[in-house]
Design an enzyme around this catalytic site. Structure first.
Site, short mmCIF file in Angstrom:
data_model
loop_
_atom_site.label_atom_id
_atom_site.label_comp_id
_atom_site.label_asym_id
_atom_site.label_seq_id
_atom_site.Cartn_x
_atom_site.Cartn_y
_atom_site.Cartn_z
N ASP A 250 -9.24 -9.26 7.62
CA ASP A 250 -8.04 -9.23 6.81
C ASP A 250 -8.58 -9.13 5.39
O ASP A 250 -9.10 -10.12 4.86
CB ASP A 250 -7.21 -10.51 6.97
CG ASP A 250 -5.94 -10.42 6.17
OD1 ASP A 250 -5.99 -9.95 5.02
OD2 ASP A 250 -4.88 -10.81 6.69
N HIS A 251 -8.51 -7.96 4.79
CA HIS A 251 -9.28 -7.78 3.56
C HIS A 251 -8.77 -8.67 2.43
O HIS A 251 -9.48 -8.91 1.47
CB HIS A 251 -9.37 -6.30 3.15
CG HIS A 251 -8.15 -5.75 2.50
ND1 HIS A 251 -7.06 -5.33 3.22
CD2 HIS A 251 -7.83 -5.55 1.20
CE1 HIS A 251 -6.14 -4.89 2.39
NE2 HIS A 251 -6.58 -5.01 1.14
N HIS B 51 -1.79 -10.33 5.92
CA HIS B 51 -2.16 -10.73 4.56
C HIS B 51 -1.32 -11.89 4.03
O HIS B 51 -1.85 -12.87 3.51
CB HIS B 51 -1.99 -9.56 3.58
CG HIS B 51 -2.73 -8.31 4.00
ND1 HIS B 51 -3.94 -8.34 4.62
CD2 HIS B 51 -2.42 -7.00 3.87
CE1 HIS B 51 -4.35 -7.11 4.85
NE2 HIS B 51 -3.44 -6.27 4.42
C1 BG6 Z 1 -3.28 -2.69 3.78
C2 BG6 Z 1 -1.96 -2.10 4.16
O1 BG6 Z 1 -3.70 -3.62 4.73
O2 BG6 Z 1 -3.16 -3.32 2.52
C3 BG6 Z 1 -1.48 -1.13 3.10
O3 BG6 Z 1 -2.08 -1.43 5.42
C4 BG6 Z 1 -1.47 -1.78 1.75
O4 BG6 Z 1 -0.18 -0.62 3.42
C5 BG6 Z 1 -2.80 -2.44 1.47
O5 BG6 Z 1 -1.21 -0.79 0.79
C6 BG6 Z 1 -2.76 -3.25 0.18
O6 BG6 Z 1 -4.04 -3.67 -0.12
P1 BG6 Z 1 -4.49 -3.93 -1.63
O7 BG6 Z 1 -5.88 -4.48 -1.50
O8 BG6 Z 1 -4.41 -2.62 -2.33
O9 BG6 Z 1 -3.52 -4.92 -2.16
#
Ligand code: BG6
Length: 493
Positions: A179-180, A242
């Protein structure tokens, strides 16, 4: 401020889906940055794998183009770029059939005792078949880890199937569910803020916290991903993973240590304490929206349905939810979650609003006494603000102002914030699972999400339309205003 680089062990990293968007936009640039910082050991290899027939040289050219697009020119010296590109190899592998597996076996044989990572940057329908073949080709050594990208299923039941398929080949300690958001610098800081300061903990409960808001707002639309996105929607794409992970980090009890299981045990307890939102409560506690044409970042944009080329989609691009946690610490404290595409501004933040003072000793002319707020800004401009009441400086009697104690991490430390993927990939190689989701967490999150998805699916109602470049449907404003509160907004920046 100094940065500390601890080189990782020698590794072979195989990226399935190596010619795809994630590999080009995130994985290769992340690995490049780590190499630039001297974290990748001599001899470490990155092996691209995908169905497309391609020579090693062609893959290297593709990777170079990706670096040119996604890494700043100043960071790409010829020598370091050459060194990084020299680490790359490629093998064409058919996930569902035998083609190419023998070639992969041959390449990996040369590094049998290294840390071995299989990164599955592919759709979830391929997780099972790839894992199965990794098993039958005996590519799973004691030092092997597998990394899974979301979406991990489309519901609790399908997540279980995916997890079962992976589990037939990999034991849970070898599975890294990314989960980044957990790799973002400020998310890490949330742990430091909560557990390395004595100041907040005594106040971190229902006696002192009025409510919590978590907003993840994007200005982008679904870009080139409408095909995937339309089968997912914001609830699956952002909330199930997230946003619930952020909620867990805010709400969890202090873990016994920051070891993987200690942290994940505490997050799991939060997920299991989420009060189910079911039946008619869903209409009152959730809002889903879908963007229409409008303007973001000063440019006119089309609506979701036009982008999709399909006028009947019920997929939500915006969600607001009032969640509650049924436990001792948080009983009665609402957690308002809000996320959407094509909103007014890109901002991700967590706002903890404390209860007001019990009584104001000031005269009405001093102005209202606003509540203290702790704002943790994940992006952009990472930092923390603590909003306090002070006396307006200068003469003119007692007038009160709500002002922030403001710490911008970029200003304070002047270091480049590594992308989440840099930290997470290095953690996989190091064998640290703290920032990855355990199977039971993912399943507990689905258990809370499933009834909402089912209700929406069965409901004849459509998502509420909202104009691109606004803060979403007015129903989301009503959701929080019904409780006598407002979304933390522009004027509070
Ligand atoms: C991803 C989603 O996990 O996270 C995307 O699939 C989203 O739809 C993205 O745009 C948002 O990540 P960040 O790091 O740009 O906030």
């Amino acid at each position: 401020m100094t940065t500390r680089i601890i080189p990782v062990d020698l590794f072979d990293l195989v990226v399935f889906g190596a010619t795809g968007d994630l590999a080009k936009r995130k994985l290769l640039p992340a690995l490049f940055h780590r190499d630039l910082q001297g974290q990748l050991p001599e001899g470490a290899r990155i092996i691209g794998a995908s169905r497309r027939a391609m020579s090693r040289e062609a893959f290297r050219a593709l990777a170079l183009a990706a670096l040119e697009s996604y890494v700043g020119e100043a960071e790409r010296s010829d020598e370091l770029t050459r060194r990084f590109i020299g680490r790359l190899d490629y093998v064409a592998v058919d996930a569902g059939q035998e083609g190419g597996w023998a070639d992969l076996e041959k390449i990996l044989k040369q590094g049998a005792d290294r840390v071995r990572v299989f990164y599955l940057a592919v759709g979830p329908d391929l997780f099972g078949p790839i894992c199965e073949r990794l098993g039958t080709h005996k590519l799973v050594t004691p030092q092997t880890r597998v990394v899974i990208e979301k979406p991990l299923g489309k519901s609790g039941a399908s997540a279980k199937e995916v997890n079962d398929a992976i589990g037939r080949v990999f034991a849970e300690p070898a599975v890294y569910r990314i989960d980044h958001y957990l790799g973002k610098e400020t998310v890490q800081n949330l742990m430091a803020l909560r557990f390395a300061n004595a100041l907040f903990e005594p106040l971190w409960n229902s006696a002192h916290v009025d409510h919590v808001q978590i907003t993840v707002a994007e200005t982008l639309g679904v870009e080139g991903r409408a095909g995937y996105y339309d089968t997912a929607g914001a609830l699956r794409d952002m909330v199930q993973n997230h946003m619930l992970q952020l909620l867990c980090l805010v709400a969890m009890e202090p873990p016994a240590s920051i070891g993987a299981d200690a942290v994940r045990d505490e997050k799991l307890k939060v997920l299991r304490s989420l009060k189910p939102i079911v039946g008619e409560q869903i209409a009152a506690a959730t809002v889903r929206g879908q963007y229409r044409a409008g303007a973001t970042n000063g440019a006119a944009v089309t609506g979701y349905l036009e982008e999709l080329g399909e006028s009947t989609s019920k997929t939500e691009t915006f969600v607001a939810i009032r969640a509650k946690i049924a436990n001792w610490r948080w009983n009665g404290v609402p957690f308002y979650l809000r996320t959407g595409k094509r909103l007014e501004r890109r901002v991700s933040e967590i706002i903890v609003t404390f209860k007001p003072v019990p009584y104001s000793v000031f005269e009405a002319s001093a102005g209202p006494v606003a509540s203290n707020q702790l704002v943790i800004r994940l992006q952009p401009d990472e930092g923390v603000k603590l909003w306090l009441m002070i006396k307006d400086p200068g003469p003119g009697g007692m007038r009160l102002s709500h002002v922030p104690l403001d710490m911008s991490f970029a200003d304070a430390f002047g270091v480049r914030n590594p992308d989440a993927y840099e930290r997470l990939i290095m953690d996989v190689i190091r064998g640290s699972q703290t920032l990855f989701m355990r199977r039971d967490e993912v399943e507990a999150a689905w258990k809370w999400i499933d009834p909402i998805l089912d209700f929406w699916k069965a409901s004849p109602d459509l998502p509420k339309p909202y104009t691109s470049g606004t803060w979403g449907p007015s129903a989301a404003v009503a959701l929080i205003e019904r409780d006598g509160r407002t979304w933390h907004g522009d004027d509070d920046q």
